[in-house]
Design an enzyme around this catalytic site. Sequence first.
Site, mmCIF file in Angstrom:
data_model
loop_
_atom_site.group_PDB
_atom_site.id
_atom_site.type_symbol
_atom_site.label_atom_id
_atom_site.label_comp_id
_atom_site.label_asym_id
_atom_site.label_seq_id
_atom_site.Cartn_x
_atom_site.Cartn_y
_atom_site.Cartn_z
ATOM 1 N N LYS A 14 0.835 -1.215 0.000
ATOM 2 C CA LYS A 14 0.000 0.000 0.000
ATOM 3 C C LYS A 14 0.866 1.260 0.000
ATOM 4 C CE LYS A 14 -2.195 -0.964 3.883
ATOM 5 N NZ LYS A 14 -1.693 -2.281 4.281
ATOM 6 N N ARG A 89 -10.345 1.483 8.047
ATOM 7 C CA ARG A 89 -10.095 0.085 8.421
ATOM 8 C C ARG A 89 -11.220 -0.516 9.245
ATOM 9 N NH1 ARG A 89 -3.702 -0.819 9.702
ATOM 10 N NH2 ARG A 89 -3.030 -0.334 7.606
ATOM 11 N N ARG A 123 10.769 -6.313 6.038
ATOM 12 C CA ARG A 123 10.638 -4.843 6.063
ATOM 13 C C ARG A 123 11.581 -4.217 7.065
ATOM 14 N NH1 ARG A 123 4.341 -3.462 5.594
ATOM 15 N NH2 ARG A 123 4.212 -4.057 7.775
ATOM 16 N N ARG A 156 10.102 -2.785 12.154
ATOM 17 C CA ARG A 156 9.024 -2.100 12.865
ATOM 18 C C ARG A 156 8.688 -2.896 14.111
ATOM 19 N NH1 ARG A 156 4.263 -0.607 8.661
ATOM 20 N NH2 ARG A 156 3.031 -1.367 10.404
ATOM 21 N N ARG A 167 -2.565 -8.651 13.803
ATOM 22 C CA ARG A 167 -2.942 -7.642 12.805
ATOM 23 C C ARG A 167 -3.736 -8.284 11.662
ATOM 24 N NH1 ARG A 167 2.743 -5.649 11.537
ATOM 25 N NH2 ARG A 167 1.838 -4.092 10.149
#
Length: 244
Positions: A14, A89, A123, A156, A167
């Site tokens: 995204k 969301r 990431r 992160r 999540r």
Amino acid sequence: MRKYVIMGVQGSGKGTHSQLLAADLDLVNIGVGDILRWNVQNHTKLGAQIRRTMAAGALVGDDVVEGIVRDRLAQHDWNYGFVIDGFPRSVRQAEFFLESYDIDGVIYLDLPDSEVQRRVMARRLCAGCGMDYSLIDNSPREEGRCDACGGELVPREDDTEEVLAMRLREYHQKTNPVLDIFRRKEYVVTIDSRPPKEEVQQTIRARLGLPAYHPPAAARPAEAARRAEAAQPGEAGQPAEAAR
Ligand code: AMP
């Protein structure tokens, strides 16, 4: 004026695709997760409230995120439009959004859960300026260091297996119904997010009737030159990358 929402599961790209669209089409890119992380990193009053929620992988309260989106869009610096990533969301956020703004399309980046973990674990985020990297296809020049500011690259806090599982649960329970709302209004274009990012970006443009994407021609030769240089011995006989 172009107003888009970009949705998709964690690691579906995204952030990457909204930045590419925004940079090329003069849209303002609003990353709700980025704004929340900025508040945590900068120890704002809001940051203190939301830090634990984010670290646990739960969704931050609707009031808080609606306030962030309202304030950001009230700046009216989006003369050519915006692309908003990470919002809405929940069904309540979607209702708030649709009451207040009209949108031109919802880009849904489709990625199977089986691929999510591999991408999310690769990431890295710069602790200094917040720039994001992927060790799969967007590594920094120097391992562990940000190309832009030299800051340390760290995972992160919420990119752990445990938090990711939470999540994903939140996503399927609370965010899938948002897609259903948008689908009923026929806003949604669904894009397979597994191919390389240039191809995905091209498909997004084609499906939305936007000008074609031209990946920066210099990027690939520069990348090749950098890799070749890194493979040469440096002054002290070490690989140039390590000697730097
Ligand atoms: P992201 O960077 O989009 O993966 O978001 C990281 C975290 O920020 C999420 O796990 C949530 O804790 C929080 N977050 C981001 N966007 C929203 C939203 N629209 N509503 C609630 N929480 C959000």
